[in-house]
Design a protein around this motif. Structure first.
Motif, PDB file in Angstrom:
ATOM      1  N   MET A   1       0.990  -1.087   0.143  1.00 27.95           N
ATOM      2  CA  MET A   1       0.092  -0.019   0.142  1.00 27.95           C
ATOM      3  C   MET A   1       0.878   1.157  -0.065  1.00 27.95           C
ATOM      4  O   MET A   1       0.430   2.227  -0.752  1.00 27.95           O
ATOM      5  N   LYS A   2       2.021   1.126   0.978  1.00 23.05           N
ATOM      6  CA  LYS A   2       2.707   2.524   0.927  1.00 23.05           C
ATOM      7  C   LYS A   2       3.532   2.599  -0.338  1.00 23.05           C
ATOM      8  O   LYS A   2       3.776   3.509  -0.940  1.00 23.05           O
ATOM      9  N   LYS A   3       3.757   1.568  -1.320  1.00 21.71           N
ATOM     10  CA  LYS A   3       4.480   1.627  -2.288  1.00 21.71           C
ATOM     11  C   LYS A   3       3.804   2.238  -3.388  1.00 21.71           C
ATOM     12  O   LYS A   3       4.336   3.060  -4.214  1.00 21.71           O
ATOM     13  N   PHE A   4       2.384   2.045  -3.371  1.00 23.90           N
ATOM     14  CA  PHE A   4       1.470   2.521  -4.194  1.00 23.90           C
ATOM     15  C   PHE A   4       0.717   3.704  -3.941  1.00 23.90           C
ATOM     16  O   PHE A   4      -0.589   4.070  -4.267  1.00 23.90           O
ATOM     17  N   GLN A   5       1.178   4.507  -2.693  1.00 24.10           N
ATOM     18  CA  GLN A   5       0.443   5.327  -1.866  1.00 24.10           C
ATOM     19  C   GLN A   5       0.157   6.633  -2.955  1.00 24.10           C
ATOM     20  O   GLN A   5      -1.157   6.980  -3.096  1.00 24.10           O
ATOM     21  N   ARG A   6       0.854   7.080  -3.892  1.00 17.96           N
ATOM     22  CA  ARG A   6       0.668   8.117  -4.740  1.00 17.96           C
ATOM     23  C   ARG A   6      -0.361   7.803  -5.727  1.00 17.96           C
ATOM     24  O   ARG A   6      -1.357   8.464  -6.174  1.00 17.96           O
ATOM     25  N   GLU A   7      -0.277   6.571  -6.307  1.00 13.69           N
ATOM     26  CA  GLU A   7      -1.318   6.090  -7.237  1.00 13.69           C
ATOM     27  C   GLU A   7      -2.477   6.064  -6.840  1.00 13.69           C
ATOM     28  O   GLU A   7      -3.610   6.466  -7.572  1.00 13.69           O
ATOM     29  N   LEU A   8      -2.645   5.382  -5.576  1.00 15.37           N
ATOM     30  CA  LEU A   8      -3.981   5.354  -4.954  1.00 15.37           C
ATOM     31  C   LEU A   8      -4.497   6.566  -4.611  1.00 15.37           C
ATOM     32  O   LEU A   8      -5.755   6.704  -4.892  1.00 15.37           O
ATOM     33  N   SER A   9      -3.922   7.658  -4.282  1.00 15.34           N
ATOM     34  CA  SER A   9      -4.398   8.951  -3.914  1.00 15.34           C
ATOM     35  C   SER A   9      -4.791   9.432  -4.992  1.00 15.34           C
ATOM     36  O   SER A   9      -5.883  10.139  -5.338  1.00 15.34           O
ATOM     37  N   LEU A  10      -4.074   9.305  -6.222  1.00 13.88           N
ATOM     38  CA  LEU A  10      -4.767   9.986  -7.571  1.00 13.88           C
ATOM     39  C   LEU A  10      -5.869   9.278  -8.084  1.00 13.88           C
ATOM     40  O   LEU A  10      -6.736   9.887  -8.617  1.00 13.88           O
ATOM     41  N   GLY A  11      -5.926   7.784  -7.958  1.00 14.61           N
ATOM     42  CA  GLY A  11      -7.210   7.243  -8.176  1.00 14.61           C
ATOM     43  C   GLY A  11      -8.281   7.797  -7.635  1.00 14.61           C
ATOM     44  O   GLY A  11      -9.440   7.923  -8.243  1.00 14.61           O
ATOM     45  N   LEU A  12      -8.168   7.942  -6.138  1.00 15.82           N
ATOM     46  CA  LEU A  12      -9.183   8.312  -5.360  1.00 15.82           C
ATOM     47  C   LEU A  12      -9.431   9.960  -5.934  1.00 15.82           C
ATOM     48  O   LEU A  12     -10.792  10.069  -5.862  1.00 15.82           O
ATOM     49  N   ALA A  13      -8.553  10.620  -6.235  1.00 17.11           N
ATOM     50  CA  ALA A  13      -8.930  12.144  -6.883  1.00 17.11           C
ATOM     51  C   ALA A  13      -9.620  12.185  -8.008  1.00 17.11           C
ATOM     52  O   ALA A  13     -10.509  12.787  -8.079  1.00 17.11           O
ATOM     53  N   ILE A  14      -9.287  11.238  -8.796  1.00 18.65           N
ATOM     54  CA  ILE A  14     -10.033  10.863  -9.950  1.00 18.65           C
ATOM     55  C   ILE A  14     -11.390  10.598  -9.973  1.00 18.65           C
ATOM     56  O   ILE A  14     -12.426  11.109 -10.355  1.00 18.65           O
ATOM     57  N   LEU A  15     -11.583   9.743  -9.037  1.00 17.92           N
ATOM     58  CA  LEU A  15     -12.924   9.305  -8.531  1.00 17.92           C
ATOM     59  C   LEU A  15     -13.882  10.433  -7.906  1.00 17.92           C
ATOM     60  O   LEU A  15     -15.037  10.573  -8.333  1.00 17.92           O
ATOM     61  N   ILE A  16     -13.286  11.052  -7.084  1.00 17.64           N
ATOM     62  CA  ILE A  16     -13.852  12.195  -6.443  1.00 17.64           C
ATOM     63  C   ILE A  16     -14.529  13.615  -7.557  1.00 17.64           C
ATOM     64  O   ILE A  16     -15.337  13.782  -7.305  1.00 17.64           O
ATOM     65  N   LEU A  17     -13.475  13.669  -8.479  1.00 16.73           N
ATOM     66  CA  LEU A  17     -13.633  14.482  -9.494  1.00 16.73           C
ATOM     67  C   LEU A  17     -14.927  14.069 -10.424  1.00 16.73           C
ATOM     68  O   LEU A  17     -15.920  14.833 -10.862  1.00 16.73           O
TER      69      LEU A  17
END
Length: 316
Positions: A1-17
């Protein structure tokens, strides 16, 4: 999870948008609009993947928009003159790579600051594009060439989206599974230490800028196919969007950090935002403010992240 923290954050941001814009205007989630988002992502995504290589070395390439335009007018002119489309495509790819190599040589061998070197070539490449066309658009682009990039596949997804995914996969493999990738991270992270370890730093930088130019050429040919004509003025300001996508995707502006998955997600995020602003009726001029703000926020996020990393290291 830590390794892909940035990517998961971006995925969440895309979903929110997507959720927010859909609530404001339900047409945002329609299949046609989602395809438009993918279409928008292709051009900027290819440019962002390329410019990420330059940024990873601790540099920048402000000439990607001009490389983009020069490739368009050269490839368009060659095909309009009757050249085989596949030979023209190869010539376009070679041109983009050579233009990137020139940038890399100015930075590595002539020791110019990347900002100054690519600002210089940005103007030169654009001027050459105008000289070739006399300021007029290139017309008569063969339908066979256009079909290579605009043909709709399953779910109406254009072939250009597949090309973007292929380039993203290849560039990610270069970074993660080759010596060049290791050298790129090393040069951006600590150039002197990398040089002392026996790595040819100049060669690494030159290749990085060459790949940047190559991706700009591919992006230019995609737009040439879409429009069916080539304008020498095309691509102005595209470097800003490419830098924004890379920065949002986690490519450190200081060099040495980031990957292509993050850059791809950053490009998707920007496309979601831009298309969303248009759909809800926001003036297109606000897109410039949004893009600039995103770059600033991404850079500040990196500063905060580095501070926390430093604090954790001191505690350890």
């Amino acid at each position: 999870m830590k390794k892909f923290q940035r990517e998961l954050s971006l995925g969440l941001a895309i979903l929110i948008l997507v959720v927010v814009f859909t609530i404001i205007e339900p047409i945002y989630i329609s299949p046609g609009n989602l395809i438009d988002i993918l279409d928008q992502t292709v051009i900027n995504g290819l440019l962002a993947l390329g410019i990420s290589f330059a940024i990873l070395t601790g540099g920048i390439d402000l000439s990607v928009g001009s490389t983009f335009a020069l490739t368009i007018v050269v490839v368009g002119s060659l095909m309009a003159a009757g050249m085989n489309i596949y030979i023209a495509i190869i010539m376009g790819l070679a041109l983009g790579f050579v233009l990137g190599i020139i940038n890399g040589t100015l930075v590595a061998k002539m020791q110019l600051q990347p900002f100054i070197a690519t600002l210089t070539t940005m103007s030169i490449y654009r001027g050459v594009a105008y000289i070739i066309t006399g300021g007029w658009p290139v017309l008569d682009i063969p339908s066979e060439f256009r079909n290579l990039f605009i043909t709709r596949l399953i779910l109406e997804i254009p072939t250009s989206v597949i090309y973007l995914l292929i380039v993203a996969l290849l560039t990610q493999q270069i970074l993660k599974r080759t010596k060049l990738g290791i050298y790129l991270y090393g040069v951006g992270g600590n150039e002197e230490a990398t040089y002392l370890s026996g790595v040819n730093v100049d060669k690494t930088k030159i290749i990085a800028y060459g790949i940047c130019g190559l991706c700009a050429a591919i992006s230019g040919m995609v737009l040439l196919a879409r429009l069916g004509s080539g304008e020498p003025a095309t691509g102005q300001g595209y470097e800003l969007d490419a830098i924004a996508a890379a920065a949002v995707g986690g490519i450190s502006m200081a060099g040495g950090k980031g990957d292509m998955l993050g850059t791809l997600l950053g490009a998707i995020l920007l496309s979601c935002l831009k298309v969303g602003l248009v759909v809800v009726g926001v003036d297109s001029f606000w897109q410039y403010i949004a893009t600039g703000s995103i770059i600033g926020i991404a850079a500040y996020f990196e500063v905060i992240q580095n501070k926390f990393t430093g604090i954790n290291l001191r505690k350890a």
